[in-house]
Design an enzyme around this catalytic site. Structure first.
Site, short mmCIF file in Angstrom:
data_model
loop_
_atom_site.label_atom_id
_atom_site.label_comp_id
_atom_site.label_asym_id
_atom_site.label_seq_id
_atom_site.Cartn_x
_atom_site.Cartn_y
_atom_site.Cartn_z
N ASN A 173 0.88 -1.17 0.00
CA ASN A 173 0.00 0.00 0.00
C ASN A 173 0.91 1.22 0.00
OD1 ASN A 173 -1.81 2.05 0.47
ND2 ASN A 173 -2.40 1.36 2.53
N TRP A 174 1.07 1.80 -1.18
CA TRP A 174 2.01 2.93 -1.30
C TRP A 174 1.49 4.20 -0.65
CZ3 TRP A 174 3.99 2.52 -7.09
CH2 TRP A 174 4.98 1.53 -7.15
N LYS A 175 0.21 4.23 -0.31
CA LYS A 175 -0.42 5.44 0.26
C LYS A 175 -0.13 6.63 -0.66
CE LYS A 175 -0.38 3.28 4.73
NZ LYS A 175 -0.45 3.40 6.16
N HIS B 76 -9.84 1.21 4.48
CA HIS B 76 -8.59 1.46 5.21
C HIS B 76 -8.87 2.48 6.32
CE1 HIS B 76 -4.55 2.70 6.22
NE2 HIS B 76 -4.13 1.58 5.63
N GLU C 281 -7.30 4.93 7.34
CA GLU C 281 -7.04 6.34 6.99
C GLU C 281 -8.22 6.90 6.18
OE1 GLU C 281 -3.12 5.65 5.35
OE2 GLU C 281 -2.42 5.16 7.36
N GLU D 249 -6.05 -4.90 10.28
CA GLU D 249 -5.05 -3.85 10.46
C GLU D 249 -5.33 -3.09 11.76
OE1 GLU D 249 -2.90 -2.75 6.61
OE2 GLU D 249 -4.52 -1.33 6.92
N GLY E 42 1.98 2.19 10.76
CA GLY E 42 2.97 3.26 10.65
C GLY E 42 3.63 3.63 11.97
N SER F 256 2.83 -2.22 10.35
CA SER F 256 4.28 -2.30 10.61
C SER F 256 4.87 -3.67 10.31
CB SER F 256 4.60 -1.85 12.04
OG SER F 256 4.21 -0.50 12.24
N GLY G 281 2.54 -1.11 4.29
CA GLY G 281 2.64 0.30 3.95
C GLY G 281 4.09 0.72 3.80
N GLY G 282 4.67 1.21 4.89
CA GLY G 282 6.03 1.77 4.86
C GLY G 282 7.05 0.89 4.16
P1 PGA Z 1 2.38 0.19 7.65
O1 PGA Z 1 0.95 0.44 6.92
O2 PGA Z 1 2.93 -1.08 7.09
O3 PGA Z 1 3.19 1.40 7.27
O4 PGA Z 1 2.12 0.10 9.11
C1 PGA Z 1 0.06 -0.61 6.69
C2 PGA Z 1 -1.21 -0.07 6.09
O5 PGA Z 1 -1.66 1.01 6.50
O6 PGA Z 1 -1.82 -0.68 5.19
#
Ligand code: PGA
Length: 256
Positions: free
Chosen positions: A13-15, A99, A101, A171, A177, A217, A238-239
């Site tokens: 997930n590149w966000k 998600h 966010e 999640e 994050g 994470s 994500g990250g």
């Molecule tokens: P993260 O994000 O790996 O940076 O914790 C995961 C996500 O939000 O899908």
């Protein structure tokens, strides 16, 4: 992972990161490293504006492209929104829905999540539906109540046959994050309870068939242990998905 019953999926997930012009070097690195990793499906979920570049550069590889959100409307006067039909026609195969966010910053409700899931299935996209609790909900011990309710409402009115085309992702918001990961036992427990909800809503065969990912994470240091859990069928990353080397290490852990 339980490859006998369901596929393993590693989804990045590149966000809101990277530029269209930065996709090619990333794609080149990933494609050359992933040729031999046959045991998992690999997905990159990019911002909608980057989907065309990602589709172009991952063409003829085993890496599929997804989006990170979709409109809950089919088409029409919804300025700024992107429809499931547009994503599908542009070459996306997956879309993240629900998600945390989007739930927090865009006010995405459980009802909207359910509409989006139905529309993406109508348009032959695979939804990756995210559920998870905040830190205070985690500390208050209400994780299971919340996650069960989110799964039930996301799948409301969806037949077993259509549900088997979906992916779920647990999640925990306190792990996204933050560098703080759920322990393998915590991830396994919640994912197994999500599967129990699928059994209650549908049947054993459907519950067995739907991949449930863990996200929050996940990184090369903790991936193998998380993915070794029987009900954790992959990761939503994500990250660590922004660094081709780290993402490749996680894919390799899923291929053990
Ligand atoms: P993260 O994000 O790996 O940076 O914790 C995961 C996500 O939000 O899908």
């Amino acid at each position: 992972m339980n490859r006998k019953y369901r596929k393993t999926v590693i989804a990045g997930n590149w966000k809101m990161n990277l530029l269209p012009s930065q996709v090619k070097p990333f794609a080149d690195a990933l494609k050359s490293a992933c040729g031999k990793t046959k045991h998992c499906d690999i997905v990159i979920c990019a911002p909608a504006v980057i989907v065309p570049a990602a589709v172009k550069h991952f063409k003829d590889s085993r890496i599929a492209v997804g989006a990170q959100d979709v409109s809950e409307h089919d088409s029409g006067a919804y300025t700024g929104e992107v429809s499931a039909a547009q994503l599908r026609d542009g070459g996306a195969k997956y879309v993240i829905i629900g998600h945390s966010e989007c739930r927090e910053y865009h006010g995405e409700t459980d009802r909207a999540v359910n509409s989006k899931v139905k529309l993406t299935l109508d348009h032959d996209l695979t939804p990756i539906v995210c559920v998870g609790e905040t830190l205070w909900q985690h500390e208050a011990g209400i994780t299971l109540d919340l996650v069960r309710a989110q799964v039930k409402s996301a799948l409301y009115g969806i037949t077993a046959e259509r549900a088997r085309k979906m992916i779920l992702a647990y999640e925990p918001i306190w792990a996204i994050g933050t560098g703080r990961t759920a322990t393998p036992d915590q991830a396994q427990y919640v994912c197994s309870q999500m599967r129990a909800v699928l059994r209650e809503m549908y049947d054993a065969r459907t519950a067995r068939a739907i991949p449930i990912l863990y996200g929050g994470s996940m990184n090369p240091g903790n991936a193998a242990e998380l993915l070794a859990q029987p009900d954790v069928d992959g990761g939503l990353i994500g990250g660590a998905s922004l660094d081709a080397g780290k993402f490749i290490s996680i894919i390799q852990a899923a291929n053990q």
